[in-house]
Enzyme design. Structure first.
Site, PDB file in Angstrom:
ATOM      1  N   ASP A 209       4.315  -0.918   9.814  1.00 13.62           N
ATOM      2  CA  ASP A 209       4.023   0.504   9.650  1.00 13.62           C
ATOM      3  C   ASP A 209       3.115   0.963  10.792  1.00 13.62           C
ATOM      4  OD1 ASP A 209       5.669   0.630   7.499  1.00 13.62           O
ATOM      5  OD2 ASP A 209       4.127   1.131   6.025  1.00 13.62           O
ATOM      6  N   TYR A 212       3.913   6.194  11.549  1.00 11.68           N
ATOM      7  CA  TYR A 212       4.166   7.108  10.431  1.00 11.68           C
ATOM      8  C   TYR A 212       4.843   8.403  10.879  1.00 11.68           C
ATOM      9  CZ  TYR A 212       1.733   3.969   7.319  1.00 11.68           C
ATOM     10  OH  TYR A 212       1.385   2.858   6.598  1.00 11.68           O
ATOM     11  N   ASN A 246       8.401  -0.474   6.510  1.00 10.26           N
ATOM     12  CA  ASN A 246       9.352   0.537   6.044  1.00 10.26           C
ATOM     13  C   ASN A 246       9.291   1.819   6.870  1.00 10.26           C
ATOM     14  OD1 ASN A 246       6.787   0.476   4.564  1.00 10.26           O
ATOM     15  ND2 ASN A 246       7.520   2.344   3.574  1.00 10.26           N
ATOM     16  N   HIS A 331       5.855  -7.440   6.053  1.00 10.35           N
ATOM     17  CA  HIS A 331       5.234  -6.158   5.711  1.00 10.35           C
ATOM     18  C   HIS A 331       4.867  -6.046   4.229  1.00 10.35           C
ATOM     19  CE1 HIS A 331       3.934  -2.102   6.100  1.00 10.35           C
ATOM     20  NE2 HIS A 331       4.841  -1.677   5.241  1.00 10.35           N
ATOM     21  N   HIS A 341       3.233  -0.244  -4.994  1.00  8.71           N
ATOM     22  CA  HIS A 341       4.154  -1.302  -4.521  1.00  8.71           C
ATOM     23  C   HIS A 341       4.102  -2.576  -5.357  1.00  8.71           C
ATOM     24  CE1 HIS A 341       4.824   1.340  -1.216  1.00  8.71           C
ATOM     25  NE2 HIS A 341       3.637   1.156  -0.676  1.00  8.71           N
ATOM     26  N   HIS A 368       1.524  -2.837   3.950  1.00 11.17           N
ATOM     27  CA  HIS A 368       2.250  -1.989   2.994  1.00 11.17           C
ATOM     28  C   HIS A 368       1.345  -1.349   1.950  1.00 11.17           C
ATOM     29  CE1 HIS A 368       5.930  -0.368   1.546  1.00 11.17           C
ATOM     30  NE2 HIS A 368       6.098  -1.147   0.516  1.00 11.17           N
ATOM     31  N   VAL A 369       0.549  -2.152   1.250  1.00 15.10           N
ATOM     32  CA  VAL A 369      -0.394  -1.599   0.273  1.00 15.10           C
ATOM     33  C   VAL A 369      -1.644  -1.193   1.047  1.00 15.10           C
ATOM     34  CG1 VAL A 369      -1.746  -2.078  -1.784  1.00 15.10           C
ATOM     35  CG2 VAL A 369       0.518  -3.121  -1.494  1.00 15.10           C
ATOM     36  N   HIS A 370      -2.064   0.067   0.905  1.00 21.16           N
ATOM     37  CA  HIS A 370      -3.152   0.592   1.732  1.00 21.16           C
ATOM     38  C   HIS A 370      -4.504   0.212   1.142  1.00 21.16           C
ATOM     39  CE1 HIS A 370       0.009   3.725   3.067  1.00 21.16           C
ATOM     40  NE2 HIS A 370       0.227   2.528   3.567  1.00 21.16           N
TER      41      HIS A 370
HETATM   42 FE   LIG Z   1       4.694   0.252   4.216  1.00 20.18          FE
END
Ligand SMILES: [Fe+2]
Ligand SMILES: *[C@@H]1O[C@H](CO)[C@@H](O)[C@H](O)[C@H]1NC(C)=O
Ligand SMILES: *[C@@H]1O[C@H](CO)[C@@H](O)[C@H](O)[C@H]1NC(C)=O
Ligand SMILES: *[C@@H]1O[C@H](CO)[C@@H](O)[C@H](O)[C@H]1NC(C)=O
Ligand SMILES: *[C@@H]1O[C@H](CO)[C@@H](O)[C@H](O)[C@H]1NC(C)=O
Ligand SMILES: *[C@@H]1O[C@H](CO)[C@@H](O)[C@H](O)[C@H]1NC(C)=O
Length: 482
Positions: A209, A212, A246, A331, A341, A368-370
């Site tokens: 990622d 964005y 993603n 990711h 997620h 992926h998980v922020h």
């Molecule tokens: Fe992501």
């Protein structure tokens, strides 16, 4: 003003932070680190109310095009071969193709060499890219500082990088870990902390990622360009090892864009052929004492697929005498106790976890998980449909799973957690930050996580890792209990 400069003294605090985008002064509420220890591990409640993740405006200093006609911009480098003697140098020229030649020379050397690259362009909906140059500079000396110059012709720019030492079991080396960066004020703080870190990271393992751009109307690819200029201050000087997330898919048939990963694959080249891979989305490199395997969460991964067949052949090739540290990047995390997620990594776990245990992978990094999360050494490989065993259990051969998707993008933090904290989760906190993986020798490495809201030198979480191959069994079982 940098968030890092704020000294935090009390449990609750009313902060006055100038918001640079508007020039306004806004009141913000900050809640202090309250640790809650449950059966599972530590859930840190260092969470800020109203903690916005605002994009830096398009006319920000970090997005500025350097002066000069057709000047090379968005300069970035990555490893160019399997063992660390090659570097792929990439940059973009906006006005005309210009030259794809890189001029380079070792520090203290009179002799300048040149390497011939090539350029490509792509279109996305109504966006047309600049001229994207890629040049693979090969057969460099190990452990040497090189200067390089791009844009030969009208306007030139000079940078430098340092090649890694030759692979070997006790070669110390320091990696930075960044994921889900985006281009907000928080993203800028993450990069600034990494730059100022006393750990002195030499290479960034990037867990996916990037820009964005797909969050903007029509996947505005101008945001791929601003991101490239934003990261140049680090990416032109040290390699970023890329993993696709993603937000790199850019699959938008409604815009006439149905070739997945088009902008990402055009802009970020990786040395996938050097490891026998048939796709830039999965590959491996050796660097110093580490063997790094990059996987694709968004490509077919089931049995018989190209990615599966490649990894099946790849894992037995790893020589732990040469590269004791086996690191996997992907990711989407396999062990994730955030609501966001949750369980998304489960299909990948079902296919690959047994190999991670069998081949004693040291650590699996994901984004992926922020937020940030570190697992214990656990596995969940006993399950079959008949025996019904389906709980992660302590396993000294298992990797530690670290989620570090907290670079600071515009989507904000993933603050909601599943409760109670599951037993496999050792530490979790929803704050932005970056990680440092500091290899000392074949048996010891130190991992630390830096939270953006503190002064840059502060570690909010850290752990000594014992190598899965070289660590003694006694150390291994101690580590399993952590
Ligand atoms: Fe992501
Ligand atoms: C692309 O199309 C969108 C929507 O019509 C428009 O807002 C934008 O200005 C266009 N961009 C270019 C470069 O033509
Ligand atoms: C840039 O360089 C090319 C080739 O050296 C030359 O043909 C062109 O006129 C130059 N452009 C400008 C604006 O100087
Ligand atoms: C980003 O960080 C750099 C380095 O700290 C600073 O010079 C720059 O002004 C910052 N830019 C923005 C838009 O915050
Ligand atoms: C593994 O690496 C070591 C150190 O480089 C080397 O001596 C050994 O021959 C290698 N083993 C194999 C099977 O290639
Ligand atoms: C490896 O590094 C650790 C941590 O710095 C140190 O305690 C240990 O003695 C080192 N081992 C060897 C064999 O040098």
């Amino acid at each position: 003003m940098c968030l890092a400069d704020i000294q935090l003294l009390r449990y609750t605090w009313l902060l006055w932070l100038p918001v640079a985008s508007s020039g306004n002064i806004k009141a913000r509420h900050v809640v202090f680190p309250i640790m809650k220890v449950c059966r599972g591990g530590i859930t840190s409640h260092f969470v800020r109310n109203d903690y916005l993740s605002l994009d830096m405006p398009i006319d920000s200093d970090v997005f500025r095009v350097p002066p000069g006609y057709n000047v090379p911009q968005q300069v970035h480098i990555t490893q160019g071969d399997n063992e660390g003697k090659g570097v792929i140098i990439s940059w973009i020229t906006a006005d005309e193709p210009g030259s794809s030649i890189v001029l380079y020379w070792a520090e203290n050397s009179e002799f300048k060499s040149q390497a011939q690259g090539f350029y490509l362009t792509y279109k996305y909906f109504n966006y047309s890219s600049g001229y994207i140059h890629h040049c693979n500079v090969e057969n460099l000396e190990f452990d040497t500082k090189y200067y390089y110059e791009v844009g030969i012709g009208n306007t030139t720019r000079q940078f430098w990088f340092k090649t890694p030492p030759q692979a070997g079991p006790d070669v110390p080396y320091t990696f930075g870990l960044i994921g889900d960066l985006g281009q907000t004020y928080n993203s800028n703080t993450t990069l600034t902390h990494y730059e100022l870190s006393s750990a002195k990271g030499k290479t960034i393992l990037y867990v996916g990622d990037l820009s964005y751009a797909d969050d903007y109307p029509f996947h505005d690819n101008v945001r791929w360009d601003t991101w490239g200029r934003f990261i140049e201050r680090i990416a032109a000087y040290q390699p970023w090892i890329w993993t696709a997330g993603n937000h790199e898919i850019d699959f938008a048939p409604e815009l006439g864009e149905s070739r997945p990963f088009k902008p990402y694959r055009s802009r970020y080249h990786v040395p996938y052929r050097a490891s026998g891979s048939t796709s830039p989305l999965w590959y491996s490199i050796k660097r110093a004492s580490a063997y790094i395997i990059v996987m694709s969460s968004y490509s077919a991964f089931g049995k018989y697929t190209p990615q599966y067949k490649w990894l099946e052949k790849e894992l037995p090739k790893v020589n732990r005498t040469e590269t004791p540290w086996l690191i996997v990047l992907m990711h989407s995390p396999i062990y994730n106790s955030y609501v966001n997620h949750y369980m998304e990594g489960e299909p990948v776990r079902a296919v690959y976890e047994k190999w991670f245990v069998e081949y004693k992978v040291d650590v699996v990094f994901a984004g992926h998980v922020h937020a940030y999360e570190r697992s214990k050494r656990v596995s969940n490989i006993e399950y079959n449909i008949v025996n019904g065993l389906c709980r992660p259990t302590n396993n000294p051969s298992a990797p530690i799973y670290i989620t570090i998707g907290d670079g600071g993008n515009l989507e904000g933090l993933a603050t909601a957690m599943t409760e109670p904290q599951p037993s496999y989760s050792a530490f979790r906190e929803a704050s932005f930050g970056h990680g440092i993986f500091d290899i000392k020798n074949r048996s010891h490495a130190y991992f630390s996580w830096n939270r953006n809201q503190d002064g840059y030198a502060v570690e909010a979480d850290s752990i000594w890792l014992r190598n899965r191959y070289w660590g003694s069994s006694e150390e291994a079982s101690l580590a399993a209990l952590r």
